[in-house]
Design a protein around this motif. Structure first.
Motif, PDB file in Angstrom:
ATOM      1  N   UNK A  98       0.835  -1.200   0.000  1.00  0.00           N
ATOM      2  CA  UNK A  98       0.000   0.000   0.000  1.00  0.00           C
ATOM      3  C   UNK A  98       0.866   1.245   0.000  1.00  0.00           C
ATOM      4  N   UNK A  99       1.913   1.239   0.818  1.00  0.00           N
ATOM      5  CA  UNK A  99       2.790   2.399   0.886  1.00  0.00           C
ATOM      6  C   UNK A  99       3.524   2.599  -0.432  1.00  0.00           C
ATOM      7  N   UNK A 100       4.031   1.494  -1.006  1.00  0.00           N
ATOM      8  CA  UNK A 100       4.764   1.617  -2.265  1.00  0.00           C
ATOM      9  C   UNK A 100       3.875   2.163  -3.378  1.00  0.00           C
ATOM     10  N   UNK A 101       2.607   1.780  -3.337  1.00  0.00           N
ATOM     11  CA  UNK A 101       1.676   2.301  -4.333  1.00  0.00           C
ATOM     12  C   UNK A 101       1.573   3.812  -4.234  1.00  0.00           C
ATOM     13  N   UNK A 102       1.670   4.323  -3.013  1.00  0.00           N
ATOM     14  CA  UNK A 102       1.562   5.761  -2.831  1.00  0.00           C
ATOM     15  C   UNK A 102       2.695   6.505  -3.500  1.00  0.00           C
ATOM     16  N   UNK A 103       3.807   5.801  -3.677  1.00  0.00           N
ATOM     17  CA  UNK A 103       4.978   6.466  -4.216  1.00  0.00           C
ATOM     18  C   UNK A 103       4.939   6.550  -5.746  1.00  0.00           C
ATOM     19  N   UNK A 104       4.137   5.664  -6.343  1.00  0.00           N
ATOM     20  CA  UNK A 104       4.206   5.471  -7.795  1.00  0.00           C
ATOM     21  C   UNK A 104       4.102   6.740  -8.624  1.00  0.00           C
ATOM     22  N   UNK A 105       3.109   7.557  -8.315  1.00  0.00           N
ATOM     23  CA  UNK A 105       2.876   8.707  -9.193  1.00  0.00           C
ATOM     24  C   UNK A 105       3.176  10.021  -8.519  1.00  0.00           C
ATOM     25  N   UNK A 106       3.842   9.949  -7.417  1.00  0.00           N
ATOM     26  CA  UNK A 106       4.063  11.174  -6.652  1.00  0.00           C
ATOM     27  C   UNK A 106       5.287  11.936  -7.110  1.00  0.00           C
ATOM     28  N   UNK A 107       5.693  12.843  -6.260  1.00  0.00           N
ATOM     29  CA  UNK A 107       6.821  13.685  -6.615  1.00  0.00           C
ATOM     30  C   UNK A 107       8.039  13.259  -5.813  1.00  0.00           C
ATOM     31  N   UNK A 108       9.174  13.807  -6.189  1.00  0.00           N
ATOM     32  CA  UNK A 108      10.384  13.543  -5.415  1.00  0.00           C
ATOM     33  C   UNK A 108      10.270  14.272  -4.082  1.00  0.00           C
ATOM     34  N   UNK A 109      10.925  13.728  -3.071  1.00  0.00           N
ATOM     35  CA  UNK A 109      10.848  14.409  -1.779  1.00  0.00           C
ATOM     36  C   UNK A 109      11.371  13.538  -0.657  1.00  0.00           C
ATOM     37  N   UNK A 110      11.241  14.037   0.567  1.00  0.00           N
ATOM     38  CA  UNK A 110      11.865  13.369   1.712  1.00  0.00           C
ATOM     39  C   UNK A 110      11.152  12.098   2.181  1.00  0.00           C
ATOM     40  N   UNK A 111       9.883  11.912   1.762  1.00  0.00           N
ATOM     41  CA  UNK A 111       9.158  10.783   2.324  1.00  0.00           C
ATOM     42  C   UNK A 111       9.552   9.465   1.671  1.00  0.00           C
ATOM     43  N   UNK A 112       9.998   8.522   2.498  1.00  0.00           N
ATOM     44  CA  UNK A 112      10.353   7.189   2.032  1.00  0.00           C
ATOM     45  C   UNK A 112       9.672   6.179   2.948  1.00  0.00           C
ATOM     46  N   UNK A 113       9.774   4.926   2.573  1.00  0.00           N
ATOM     47  CA  UNK A 113       9.199   3.846   3.363  1.00  0.00           C
ATOM     48  C   UNK A 113       9.731   3.919   4.802  1.00  0.00           C
ATOM     49  N   UNK A 114      11.028   4.105   4.927  1.00  0.00           N
ATOM     50  CA  UNK A 114      11.632   4.140   6.258  1.00  0.00           C
ATOM     51  C   UNK A 114      11.133   5.324   7.064  1.00  0.00           C
ATOM     52  N   UNK A 115      10.985   6.435   6.388  1.00  0.00           N
ATOM     53  CA  UNK A 115      10.542   7.628   7.140  1.00  0.00           C
ATOM     54  C   UNK A 115       9.104   7.451   7.630  1.00  0.00           C
ATOM     55  N   UNK A 116       8.285   6.830   6.799  1.00  0.00           N
ATOM     56  CA  UNK A 116       6.901   6.570   7.225  1.00  0.00           C
ATOM     57  C   UNK A 116       6.895   5.636   8.431  1.00  0.00           C
ATOM     58  N   UNK A 117       7.723   4.600   8.374  1.00  0.00           N
ATOM     59  CA  UNK A 117       7.815   3.669   9.499  1.00  0.00           C
ATOM     60  C   UNK A 117       8.290   4.379  10.765  1.00  0.00           C
ATOM     61  N   UNK A 118       9.192   5.323  10.586  1.00  0.00           N
ATOM     62  CA  UNK A 118       9.686   6.058  11.754  1.00  0.00           C
ATOM     63  C   UNK A 118       8.609   6.986  12.302  1.00  0.00           C
ATOM     64  N   UNK A 119       7.815   7.563  11.410  1.00  0.00           N
ATOM     65  CA  UNK A 119       6.760   8.481  11.857  1.00  0.00           C
ATOM     66  C   UNK A 119       5.629   7.734  12.553  1.00  0.00           C
ATOM     67  N   UNK A 120       5.329   6.527  12.073  1.00  0.00           N
ATOM     68  CA  UNK A 120       4.273   5.722  12.686  1.00  0.00           C
ATOM     69  C   UNK A 120       4.891   4.419  13.180  1.00  0.00           C
ATOM     70  N   UNK A 121       5.500   4.450  14.345  1.00  0.00           N
ATOM     71  CA  UNK A 121       6.250   3.278  14.823  1.00  0.00           C
ATOM     72  C   UNK A 121       5.376   2.034  14.973  1.00  0.00           C
ATOM     73  N   UNK A 122       4.073   2.228  15.176  1.00  0.00           N
ATOM     74  CA  UNK A 122       3.220   1.045  15.337  1.00  0.00           C
ATOM     75  C   UNK A 122       3.076   0.255  14.048  1.00  0.00           C
ATOM     76  N   UNK A 123       3.520   0.831  12.926  1.00  0.00           N
ATOM     77  CA  UNK A 123       3.404   0.125  11.655  1.00  0.00           C
ATOM     78  C   UNK A 123       4.572  -0.818  11.384  1.00  0.00           C
TER      79      UNK A 123
END
Lengths: 239, 293, 243
Positions: A98-123
């Motif tokens: 689901x997260x990778x799908x979010x990246x498909x058509x987006x823009x370049x930027x700081x958000x990565x899989x790891x950063x999302x995991x760090x922001x939501x540790x319960x994931x």
């Protein structure tokens, strides 16, 4: 020039006029809250901004550019991301997918899989789990993470606390605290007035498809918002 | 009997191959393409023309026909299927049924009533065989078709599971509205999915032409076999489609061993038994359609 | 039946869907000819309550007495013939029939009237709802306000003593809402009881003599409309507690 501007927007749901001649602007980095009773038109409005609902009239501008005719999937690449009401995750796919799908058509930027995991540790421990098996709070975190993966400049959050236990909502808003101060423009629909007053710089109250109150949260009292919410004692705008 | 079963298994490979495109299109787009068989025959005729008029070996001919099928699939989705779907969930069935009739009759107009085969153009491959222990002979082509079926099915599964575009296809299939909200162009995705489906149809058409004979109206029977194999095996799993093809073919082969007239009946009978068993287990048609792959 | 006796008495209504408790012990009284409004946040159970009162769904526990009679086990059509009518949130006219025919069906079946009486009842209902001019129009050609009026006229033709309104106020302009309110007020003047579930609170206030607030399947406030809305529990239910 505002990051996001809505001009005289009208939206229909079949025969119903869900949103009527709504105009407002959001500055870059601002956090604006939309409140209103059920049926006030908040979700329809967010969906229209995201491109999922064709307007019956009016315009939507992103950084001064008219995007009214741009289809939803192209708006993601332009920097708008919506976290839909009810999460709408792909239940048969894993959190990571689901997260990778979010990246498909987006823009370049700081958000990565790891950063999302760090922001939501319960994931982090649920990374490979099918999205349909997650708890409400985990699903909401995934849905927000999915939107963030596209590195939006404007993030639309539709009732992220719906159906979550208070503790889960607290944890969610804690995770979002950093985001709210990061300079991303945010429009959120939220039922809990306390949270609204705490996180948003401006509150817009909608009733039956129209804006009945707009003001800075610092200078607008709870009572005024409550009155506007129920439609009491406010000068009504003509039909 | 062992021989019958082994031949049946290999025939099952062909059925799995032709069923793969049908199940793929259904599981991704919820469309039952009744022109499926006719399109396979169309591909076979295309290879025939290339072989007869331009002396291009059918295997090389695939290099031309398969991309053409891909384009055809994309156009089919955009021009016919997408519009039909907007008119109703079941309208694509009507549209593709009509398309099948059009294709069949155009082929008849163009090529006449003679039965054809690609077997004449592949040299000895059409009858080469390998000897297995126990004195059983299996055709090289039959084994090749089986291998092709496995490759196609596994390839589709790997594509869907591990590539970004495959993920996009799965997401669009599950929830096209939300897929759009996260940036996936649903129309493009469905167009590519249809293109992929028709490429597999092209491969199946080649197998059909090489293994046996075909004429303008062969499409109907091929559709039926593909459909039966798909239902027996269950939509949505690679191994299901393979198993479905094998079960159908083995049933047919055993039937044929009993009596030449029983070939088709045995297959249809098996199909009906499995269908009713599924309906009964799922508690009715409504439940069966609602359950996703 | 005693003129002062309540026309509807619901006691101990419980309703659950699987593990989800939607109505958690609801007691309700409606006086004859009273106009009662029911409000509450999303998910409070308002629609389910209306559904249970109308007979569209049975409660798991509890009783409903209408005009002194226990109707808990009676189906919606039978309750309708006894005088308990309802409208739907999304108007559902019988398409393929005219406005007149729609209301006529209600008069002859729900109202159990023979032909002559039915015609009078239908014209009366249409006149009251301002639909006489549209009597011969096909129902599916109507706009939103007229559809809602048709719902009202249709319910009216069954000769109800109590009318349950399901969020009839939504999607209307101010002018349209005023017209609808006027019609509903007229019904109230004719001593037809009204139980009106609504999100658009300020429209409801123009008709309701009494307000009940539902939250999480329970009644948390009951009384004069303005005081109910100012009640801290009610505000908290909608907008979160006072910090």
């Amino acid at each position: 020039m505002s990051a996001l501007a809505v001009r005289d927007l009208s939206l229909d749901h079949g025969l119903l006029h869900a949103v009527r001649h709504v105009s407002f602007a959001v500055g870059s980095g601002e956090v604006v809250a939309l409140v209103g009773a059920n049926g006030a038109g908040k979700t329809t409005l967010l969906r229209a901004i995201a491109g999922a609902h064709r307007p019956a009239g009016g315009a939507i501008e992103l950084d001064g550019v008219d995007i009214t005719a741009v289809p939803a999937h192209r708006r993601v690449g332009m920097g708008i991301a919506l976290v839909p009401e009810g999460r709408r995750l792909f239940a048969h796919m894993s959190v990571e997918e689901n997260l990778l799908l979010g990246r498909m058509s987006g823009r370049a930027g700081p958000w990565t899989l790891d950063r999302v995991m760090a922001t939501f540790p319960n994931l982090a421990p649920r990374r490979a789990a099918r999205a349909g098996t997650l708890s409400g709070g985990e699903q909401q975190a995934t849905a927000i993470g999915r939107a963030l993966m596209s590195n939006p400049s404007v993030l639309l959050l539709d009732e992220v606390s719906l159906g979550l236990a208070p503790i889960a909502v607290d944890r969610l808003y804690q995770s979002l605290a950093g985001l709210m101060q990061s300079g991303t423009t945010i429009v959120l629909v939220e039922q809990d007035l306390n949270r609204v007053m705490r996180v948003a710089s401006r509150v817009i109250c909608m009733l039956e498809g129209r804006i009945v109150l707009e003001g800075a949260t610092a200078t607008t009292s709870r009572d005024r918002v409550t009155d506007a919410y129920f439609g009491l004692g406010q000068a009504r705008m003509p039909a | 009997m062992i021989n019958t079963i082994i031949q049946g298994i290999l025939l099952g490979g062909y059925y799995a191959l032709i069923a793969s495109g049908l199940t793929f299109m259904f599981s991704v787009m919820r469309i039952i393409n009744l022109a499926h068989g006719s399109l396979a025959v169309l591909a076979a005729y295309a290879l025939l023309v290339l072989a007869q008029s331009w002396h291009i070996n059918p295997f090389l001919g695939l290099l031309i026909v398969l991309p053409a099928m891909a384009v055809l699939g994309f156009l089919l989705e955009r021009l016919v299927l997408e519009r039909s779907l907007r008119a109703g969930q079941l309208v694509p069935i009507l549209a593709t049924f009509g398309l099948a009739i059009v294709i069949d009759n155009l082929l008849f107009e163009g090529f006449g009533a003679n039965t054809r085969s690609l077997g004449n153009f592949i040299g000895s491959l059409s009858y080469d065989s390998i000897e297995l222990p126990g004195g059983i002979f299996v055709g090289v082509l039959a084994v090749g078709t089986f291998a092709a079926a496995v490759l196609v099915l596994v390839g589709l599964q790997l594509f869907l599971s591990f590539t970004p575009f495959g993920r996009a296809i799965r997401a669009t299939s599950e929830d096209p509205d939300t897929a759009g909200l996260i940036g996936i162009d649903a129309r493009l995705v469905n167009g590519v999915a249809a293109a992929i489906a028709l490429v597999t149809v092209g491969i199946a058409g080649a197998a059909l032409g090489m293994r046996g004979t075909f004429d303008a109206y062969t499409g109907g029977a091929q559709l039926l076999f593909a459909f039966e194999a798909a239902v027996i095996g269950g939509v949505g799993s690679v191994w299901g489609t393979l198993l479905g093809g094998i079960v159908l073919a083995v049933a047919q082969s055993i039937g044929a061993a009993i009596s030449p007239l029983a070939f088709l009946i045995a297959g249809h009978g098996t199909f009906l038994v499995v269908l009713f068993a599924r309906l009964w287990l799922a508690g009715g048609i409504g439940n069966l359609l609602a359950r996703r792959a | 039946m005693d003129a002062d006796a309540p026309i509807l008495v619901a006691e101990g209504l419980h309703k659950r869907f699987g593990a989800l408790v939607v109505l958690d012990g609801v007691d309700l009284r409606v006086g004859a000819g009273e106009a009662l409004g029911i409000v509450g946040p999303n998910g409070a159970g308002k629609t389910t309550l209306l559904s249970v009162l109308a007979g569209a769904q049975p409660p798991n526990r509890g009783t409903i007495r209408f005009r002194g009679e226990n109707v808990t086990d009676l189906s919606a059509p039978i309750r309708c013939r006894r005088g308990l009518a309802r409208t739907h949130q999304i108007p559902k006219p019988f398409s393929g029939m005219t406005v007149f025919e729609n209301v006529y069906v209600a008069a002859t079946h729900g109202g159990v009237l023979a032909r002559a009486g039915a015609y009078d009842r239908v014209t009366d209902a249409l006149a009251l709802c301002g639909m006489l001019k549209l009597a011969n129009r096909p129902a599916e050609t109507l706009g939103l306000l007229d559809r809602k009026r048709l719902e009202l006229a249709r319910a009216l033709a069954t000769g109800p003593s109590l009318l349950l309104l399901d969020e009839i106020g939504g999607g209307l302009t101010d002018a349209e809402a005023s017209e609808l309110v006027e019609t509903i007020r007229e019904l109230s003047r004719r001593r037809i009881g009204i139980v009106w579930i609504e999100h658009i609170v300020h429209v409801l206030l123009q008709v309701a003599e009494r307000l009940i607030c539902l939250d999480a399947g329970r009644i948390i406030a009951d009384g004069d409309p303005r005081s109910v809305l100012a009640h801290r529990d009610v505000v908290a239910a909608y907008l979160g507690g006072v910090p």
